[in-house]
Write a protein that holds these residues in place. Sequence first.
Motif, short mmCIF file in Angstrom:
data_model
loop_
_atom_site.label_atom_id
_atom_site.label_comp_id
_atom_site.label_asym_id
_atom_site.label_seq_id
_atom_site.Cartn_x
_atom_site.Cartn_y
_atom_site.Cartn_z
N GLY A 62 -82.16 -30.04 9.11
CA GLY A 62 -82.74 -30.10 10.45
C GLY A 62 -81.73 -30.59 11.47
N GLY A 63 -80.96 -31.60 11.07
CA GLY A 63 -79.90 -32.09 11.97
C GLY A 63 -78.88 -31.01 12.28
N ALA A 64 -78.48 -30.24 11.28
CA ALA A 64 -77.54 -29.13 11.51
C ALA A 64 -78.15 -28.07 12.41
N THR A 65 -79.44 -27.81 12.22
CA THR A 65 -80.13 -26.84 13.08
C THR A 65 -80.06 -27.27 14.54
N LEU A 66 -80.35 -28.54 14.79
CA LEU A 66 -80.36 -29.05 16.16
C LEU A 66 -78.94 -29.16 16.73
N TYR A 67 -78.03 -29.67 15.95
CA TYR A 67 -76.67 -29.89 16.43
C TYR A 67 -75.94 -28.57 16.70
N LEU A 68 -76.10 -27.62 15.79
CA LEU A 68 -75.39 -26.34 15.92
C LEU A 68 -76.22 -25.27 16.64
N LYS A 69 -77.47 -25.60 16.96
CA LYS A 69 -78.39 -24.63 17.57
C LYS A 69 -78.45 -23.34 16.74
N ASP A 70 -78.62 -23.53 15.42
CA ASP A 70 -78.69 -22.41 14.48
C ASP A 70 -79.89 -22.62 13.56
N GLU A 71 -80.91 -21.79 13.74
CA GLU A 71 -82.16 -21.95 12.99
C GLU A 71 -82.04 -21.62 11.51
N GLN A 72 -80.94 -21.01 11.09
CA GLN A 72 -80.78 -20.66 9.68
C GLN A 72 -80.81 -21.91 8.78
N PHE A 73 -80.31 -23.02 9.27
CA PHE A 73 -80.27 -24.23 8.44
C PHE A 73 -81.67 -24.70 8.06
N ILE A 74 -82.58 -24.75 9.04
CA ILE A 74 -83.94 -25.21 8.73
C ILE A 74 -84.65 -24.19 7.83
N LYS A 75 -84.31 -22.93 7.99
CA LYS A 75 -84.92 -21.91 7.14
C LYS A 75 -84.43 -22.02 5.70
N TRP A 76 -83.17 -22.35 5.51
CA TRP A 76 -82.61 -22.50 4.16
C TRP A 76 -83.18 -23.71 3.44
N LYS A 77 -83.63 -24.72 4.19
CA LYS A 77 -84.14 -25.94 3.57
C LYS A 77 -85.27 -25.65 2.59
N LEU A 78 -86.16 -24.74 2.96
CA LEU A 78 -87.28 -24.39 2.09
C LEU A 78 -86.80 -23.85 0.75
N SER A 79 -85.84 -22.93 0.78
CA SER A 79 -85.32 -22.38 -0.48
C SER A 79 -84.66 -23.46 -1.32
N ILE A 80 -83.88 -24.32 -0.69
CA ILE A 80 -83.19 -25.39 -1.43
C ILE A 80 -84.20 -26.31 -2.10
#
Length: 178
Positions: A62-80
């Motif tokens: 979530g922090g990477a999503t907000l910091y980088l403005k890239d929603e892929q990080f929060i989406k990958w969290k579910l798979s991980i």
Amino acid sequence: MKQLLEFIPILLFFIAFKLYDIYVATAVVIVATVLQVAFAWFKYRKVETMQWITLVLILIMGGATLYLKDEQFIKWKLSIIEWLFGLAFLGSQFIGKKPFIERMLSASLTLPDVIWKRLNTIWGCFFISVGFINLYVMYNYNTEDWVTFKTFGVPGLMVIFILLQMAFLYRYIPDSEE
């Protein structure tokens, strides 16, 4: 009650997404997860291992999503998360005396060892499969569809899976007359 509390951050994520966007929703789920873990600690004086893992992953992804403005990080969290659950189930067959599912359910259910192992493997494969289904949805559908899948599709899959497990286990439940 605990299961309901687990769903609150996901529900708040969904509501924030519908009202704002993925970035506000991500911030909301981070705060909600921190509060959820804090509540568990103050109420029960214990936080489950998977809650800690979820918290760490939501803070990182979530922090990477907000910091980088890239929603892929929060989406990958579910798979991980799903893959970690799956690996925990599968790995538990080789670590300790009982598979993970047996440790969770043996107080209320008696099964032959081979069935415990089979059930545990099925659960592990289920979680790993959900992780891959998440990847499919996130790369083939828009963010709104992914949020709906995460909020309702994954819990729906879990309910269906549990019902199938209950049907599988029905033959092992002793009659009340015996």
